[in-house]
Scaffold this motif. Structure first.
Motif, mmCIF file in Angstrom:
data_model
loop_
_atom_site.group_PDB
_atom_site.id
_atom_site.type_symbol
_atom_site.label_atom_id
_atom_site.label_comp_id
_atom_site.label_asym_id
_atom_site.label_seq_id
_atom_site.Cartn_x
_atom_site.Cartn_y
_atom_site.Cartn_z
ATOM 1 N N THR A 15 -14.357 19.995 -3.595
ATOM 2 C CA THR A 15 -14.292 20.214 -2.332
ATOM 3 C C THR A 15 -15.995 20.798 -2.037
ATOM 4 O OG1 THR A 15 -13.648 22.575 -2.629
ATOM 5 C CG2 THR A 15 -12.111 21.092 -1.846
ATOM 6 N N VAL A 16 -16.348 20.634 -0.914
ATOM 7 C CA VAL A 16 -17.572 21.245 -0.479
ATOM 8 C C VAL A 16 -17.273 22.042 0.818
ATOM 9 C CG1 VAL A 16 -19.859 20.734 0.539
ATOM 10 C CG2 VAL A 16 -19.008 19.271 -1.145
ATOM 11 N N PRO A 17 -17.390 23.319 0.644
ATOM 12 C CA PRO A 17 -16.990 24.537 1.669
ATOM 13 C C PRO A 17 -18.228 24.372 2.691
ATOM 14 C CG PRO A 17 -17.077 25.419 -0.417
ATOM 15 C CD PRO A 17 -17.603 24.310 -0.602
ATOM 16 N N ALA A 18 -17.886 24.166 4.004
ATOM 17 C CA ALA A 18 -18.754 24.066 5.090
ATOM 18 C C ALA A 18 -19.681 25.287 5.118
ATOM 19 C CB ALA A 18 -17.839 24.007 6.277
ATOM 20 N N ASP A 19 -19.262 26.643 4.960
ATOM 21 C CA ASP A 19 -20.097 27.551 4.849
ATOM 22 C C ASP A 19 -21.217 27.748 3.739
ATOM 23 O OD1 ASP A 19 -18.258 28.398 2.781
ATOM 24 O OD2 ASP A 19 -17.521 29.936 3.892
ATOM 25 N N SER A 20 -20.960 26.814 2.824
ATOM 26 C CA SER A 20 -22.042 26.771 1.436
ATOM 27 C C SER A 20 -23.159 25.709 2.075
ATOM 28 C CB SER A 20 -21.206 26.371 0.380
ATOM 29 O OG SER A 20 -21.275 24.745 0.402
ATOM 30 N N ILE A 21 -23.236 25.101 2.956
ATOM 31 C CA ILE A 21 -24.353 24.257 3.542
ATOM 32 C C ILE A 21 -25.490 25.039 4.195
ATOM 33 C CG2 ILE A 21 -24.878 22.151 4.731
ATOM 34 C CD1 ILE A 21 -21.891 21.180 4.322
ATOM 35 N N TYR A 22 -26.809 24.647 3.574
ATOM 36 C CA TYR A 22 -27.905 25.183 4.155
ATOM 37 C C TYR A 22 -28.850 24.149 4.618
ATOM 38 C CZ TYR A 22 -26.847 29.851 2.349
ATOM 39 O OH TYR A 22 -26.219 31.024 1.912
ATOM 40 N N GLU A 23 -29.573 24.208 5.381
ATOM 41 C CA GLU A 23 -30.581 23.132 5.984
ATOM 42 C C GLU A 23 -32.013 23.773 6.409
ATOM 43 O OE1 GLU A 23 -28.323 19.364 7.787
ATOM 44 O OE2 GLU A 23 -28.516 21.152 9.207
ATOM 45 N N GLY A 24 -32.966 23.122 6.307
ATOM 46 C CA GLY A 24 -34.151 23.576 7.149
ATOM 47 C C GLY A 24 -34.420 22.675 8.337
ATOM 48 N N GLU A 25 -35.604 22.386 8.888
ATOM 49 C CA GLU A 25 -35.805 21.909 10.019
ATOM 50 C C GLU A 25 -36.150 20.247 10.058
ATOM 51 O OE1 GLU A 25 -35.781 22.723 13.142
ATOM 52 O OE2 GLU A 25 -34.831 24.764 12.609
ATOM 53 N N GLN A 26 -36.813 19.955 9.047
ATOM 54 C CA GLN A 26 -37.304 18.453 8.905
ATOM 55 C C GLN A 26 -36.167 17.485 8.269
ATOM 56 O OE1 GLN A 26 -40.276 17.232 9.592
ATOM 57 N NE2 GLN A 26 -39.933 15.255 8.848
ATOM 58 N N TYR A 27 -35.384 18.140 7.202
ATOM 59 C CA TYR A 27 -34.540 17.340 6.750
ATOM 60 C C TYR A 27 -33.163 17.701 7.181
ATOM 61 C CZ TYR A 27 -38.428 15.945 3.909
ATOM 62 O OH TYR A 27 -39.786 15.331 3.700
ATOM 63 N N ARG A 28 -32.047 16.724 7.645
ATOM 64 C CA ARG A 28 -30.875 17.070 8.005
ATOM 65 C C ARG A 28 -29.470 16.363 7.205
ATOM 66 N NH1 ARG A 28 -33.658 16.183 12.573
ATOM 67 N NH2 ARG A 28 -32.296 14.493 13.523
ATOM 68 N N LEU A 29 -28.874 17.012 6.907
ATOM 69 C CA LEU A 29 -27.605 16.332 5.963
ATOM 70 C C LEU A 29 -26.699 15.669 6.736
ATOM 71 C CD1 LEU A 29 -26.434 16.355 3.191
ATOM 72 C CD2 LEU A 29 -25.033 18.308 4.056
ATOM 73 N N ALA A 30 -26.599 14.407 6.343
ATOM 74 C CA ALA A 30 -25.742 13.315 7.043
ATOM 75 C C ALA A 30 -24.441 13.063 6.429
ATOM 76 C CB ALA A 30 -26.558 12.006 7.216
ATOM 77 N N SER A 31 -24.377 13.034 5.174
ATOM 78 C CA SER A 31 -23.093 12.787 4.451
ATOM 79 C C SER A 31 -23.051 13.137 2.929
ATOM 80 C CB SER A 31 -22.815 11.130 4.531
ATOM 81 O OG SER A 31 -23.794 10.425 3.840
ATOM 82 N N VAL A 32 -21.823 13.132 2.311
ATOM 83 C CA VAL A 32 -21.947 13.614 1.032
ATOM 84 C C VAL A 32 -20.820 12.508 0.126
ATOM 85 C CG1 VAL A 32 -20.065 15.152 1.373
ATOM 86 C CG2 VAL A 32 -21.727 15.409 -0.537
#
Length: 740
Positions: free
Chosen positions: A169-186
């Motif tokens: 599993t990947v918990p939603a509350d474990s995801i961090y992002e900056g401004e330039q790069y945005r997570l699309a999929s895993v």
């Protein structure tokens, strides 16, 4: 002058594109989705790196062993009884992979991301973009915190060894992002159990149609494109529907993925893997790559989607690709079930998935008594000068006459559905919540009286209702009633018909309101059977009131609707698996896959999951060109028969949206109804509502189906006789072997 004007127009289009994109990307995602955390807040000071880079046993139980490579995050699952292994990272020097594919194949976990405003996807793994990895060992596995410092993206991956396999599993509350790069999929262990070329015997299982297999053979490079399809169908918020010419025969739409599963069987080693998407399954994509497509490997996986690019219109005839700033972040996870020995095949996978559904309350045993499904079309509409006129096809009294005559012929187990009973007929009534009976067909009192008479004979009359589609000739509040895609355009369902070329989709809020009105309308009547249309097999996200609503929110609205129909008998047309707990009858079960060139053969995986738990019905037998082959398919798949019938000749439907019903007259089909009813009832009586336990392809065009009560059915599709148990099975026929 024309050059100047053209330049101004181009500039205005560009400005409009930016405005549309900026407005959409700033929309707020609602529901249980959460926002990614600010990467600058990530604190890794309390996290620890693994002491060694060497693989080690991360977890173990009586049956399985989990070996972790801390560098690649690759996992090897070992069956302790046989010593057989399932590997999750692959690649050799012979493969001559580029850096991107080498890193992808060699990694247990990979991500895709958007770079700035670009809608093009880029990929990162455990080697490319070089993440820092912090591993916390646990009794049943581990938690890995993956930090891409340059990308300013981080997430946790939790792997847990279970009694029958592994859960990641990947918990939603474990995801961090900056401004330039945005997570699309895993990707979570996409190459678990993968094979190279034809080095092993076995197959990949696709939940395509009722089920399909891709053999693990050396394809000699003849395939160029992978299998790629969204679980639970396309998303109208981002996916475009392909139009066709009016009044031309439809190219049959590809089958939707009804179940969020996939499988890999190593038949020579007698070990198999069933993957089940659990958390996050409402927005994910199934991928299957036969060897020759990009690499030498056969692999199958589910990719979890957080963001998707889409086409946003900037003018009436053009659009640009864009990706929303906000993501659909929620917990995502996959369950891997390891099967060994005699269970290491698609029959074992079907049993494992059925047990999973039962254990999780997604399916329960329903009344599976045999019935023949008879749909009666009441009325349609067509254009007459500048008006719409009603085309009555089957009145209430005519339907009653047909049912009584069939009962006199011995057809007593019937599940009838009355379609197009509403004012205006079938197509024109979409979006109408008055629920008045079309006066040319009869009255509500007459319909209720018939329902009561049938109920006294053990027959439940169903009324067809689509709470999702909306006829465009009606008036709506487009701000609150009609679904918009992420481009803020009204989403459309194309029909390939000239009268109503497309329908709108009603928002979940409007659909729920209409459903409540329906329930109130039939309170105190015997009309407590309903056949649901699109709501059971359509899942979408949408834009409304400045918000982007997720597919999970649409699913929750469907749950609320079904709970409101608690006392009704409910039939559903090709319902997705999350709707099965509400369904009493499954209509139009697919008997074929989509005939992709890399599919080796079709199998009844879906029937093997459902048989003995829910009655399911084939599509209409009226339209099948090879009726004997279709009958054999129903025998093989354990499906009950279906017909659509009308009192009037189907030629009356020529200029309506039901013109594809090209043969339906009762007099033409009543003898076939009686024949199919008797043939399939005889088989049903022998299988006695039990589950299918095994399905085997024992020769070319010859299959054997085994039931829980010991009954075996041999189906010979070939043009030659086939010998089985000292019997000669005639070509294009079947034989039932009963329990002694």
């Amino acid at each position: 002058m024309s050059i100047v004007v053209s330049a101004v127009v181009i500039a205005l289009v560009a400005v409009l594109a930016v405005l549309v994109y900026v407005t959409t990307r700033n929309a707020v995602t609602t529901g249980k989705s959460v926002s990614a955390k600010d990467f600058s807040l990530l604190d890794t000071s309390l996290l620890s790196r693994n002491i060694s880079d060497k693989p080690y046993i991360a977890a173990e139980n009586d049956r399985l062993q989990m070996i972790l490579d801390p560098v690649s995050l690759g996992i090897t699952l070992v069956d302790k009884a046989s010593g057989e292994r399932l590997e999750s990272v692959h690649g050799t020097e012979e493969d001559k992979l580029n850096a991107s594919w080498k890193g992808f194949l060699g990694s247990g976990v990979s991500i895709e991301f958007f770079n700035g405003d670009s809608p093009s996807l880029e990929r990162a793994d455990m080697f490319n973009h070089k993440p820092e990895v912090y591993i916390e060992n646990r009794d049943d596995g581990f938690k890995a915190t993956i930090v891409y410092e340059k990308l300013k993206i981080a997430l946790d991956v939790i792997a847990e060894l279970t009694e029958d396999g592994m859960k990641v599993t990947v918990p939603a509350d474990s995801i961090y992002e900056g401004e330039q790069y945005r997570l699309a999929s895993v990707y979570l262990y996409p190459f678990m159990g993968a094979t190279r070329l034809g080095e092993e015997k076995g197959y990949m299982l696709l939940p395509e149609g009722s089920g399909a297999l891709i053999d693990l053979e050396d394809n000699k490079g003849r395939f160029r494109a992978p299998y790629s399809k969204k679980v639970y169908g396309d998303n109208i918020a981002v996916d475009r529907e392909i139009s066709q010419q009016y009044n031309r025969p439809n190219v049959k739409a590809p089958e939707q993925i009804i179940m969020p599963i996939f499988g890999m069987a190593h038949t020579d080693r007698k070990i198999a893997l069933l993957g089940i998407a659990e958390e996050g399954k409402y927005n994910c994509q199934l991928l299957a790559y036969p060897n020759g497509v990009s690499t030498n490997y056969n692999w199958i996986t589910i990719k979890y989607l957080y963001r998707e690019d889409y086409i946003t219109q900037v003018s009436r005839s053009s659009g640009i690709r864009a990706a929303p700033k906000e993501g659909d972040f929620r917990d995502v996870g996959v369950k891997f079930t390891v099967l060994t020995g005699e269970k290491a095949n698609y029959s074992g996978m079907a049993e494992a998935y059925r047990n999973y559904l039962v254990d999780n309350g997604i399916i329960e045993k329903k009344n599976t008594d045999y019935n023949i499904r008879l749909d009666f079309l009441g009325a349609e509409s067509k254009e007459w000068i500048v008006m719409k006129t009603i085309v009555p096809m089957t009145t209430i009294s005519q339907m009653e006459t047909m049912l009584k005559e069939l009962m006199e012929y011995g057809v007593k187990d019937i599940l009838p559905t009355y379609m197009g009973w509403q004012k205006g007929g079938l197509s024109l009534s979409y979006g109408d919540n008055g629920y008045k009976v079309e006066e040319k067909l009869g009255s509500l009192r007459q319909l209720d009286t018939l329902a009561k008479e049938l109920k006294d004979q053990g027959i439940n009359l169903m009324l067809y209702q689509d709470f999702l589609l909306a006829n465009t000739s009606r008036n709506y509040d487009t701000q609150s009633d009609i679904v918009k895609n992420l481009s803020k355009n009204l989403a459309k369902k194309l029909t390939n018909k000239r009268l109503y070329p497309y329908y709108y989709y009603l928002t979940p809020k409007r659909s729920l309101s209409d459903a409540r009105k329906y329930i109130e309308k039939f309170e105190g009547t015997d009309l407590k059977g309903i056949t649901f249309g699109s709501v059971a097999n359509t899942l979408f996200s949408y834009f409304s009131g400045g918000n982007i609503y997720s597919r999970q929110e649409t699913k929750k609205a469907a749950d609320t609707m079904m709970e409101g129909f608690g006392e009704f008998s409910k039939a559903m047309i090709q319902p997705f698996d999350y709707m099965w707990k509400y369904a009493d009858y499954y209509f139009d079960i697919p008997l074929y896959a989509s005939n992709y060139n890399y599919v080796s053969r079709e199998i009844p995986f879906l029937p093997m999951v459902l048989k003995g738990y829910m009655p399911y019905y084939a599509d209409y037998a009226n339209f099948e060109p090879n009726k004997n082959s279709f009958l054999l398919k129903m025998v093989e798949y354990g499906a009950y028969p279906s017909f659509i019938l009308t009192w009037e000749e189907s030629s009356e439907l020529k200029d309506t949206n039901s013109s594809d019903i090209f043969t339906s007259n009762y007099d033409d089909f009543k003898s076939m109804v009686v024949e199919y009813y008797n043939l399939l009832k005889e088989i049903s009586d022998k299988t006695d509502g039990t589950a299918i336990t095994r399905h085997d392809i024992i020769a070319d065009d010859v299959v054997k189906v085994q039931y829980e009560n010991g009954v075996e059915i041999l189906i010979n599709y070939s043009n030659r006789e086939f010998e089985y148990k000292q019997d000669m099975i005639a070509p294009q026929s079947y034989k039932v072997y009963e329990v002694n």
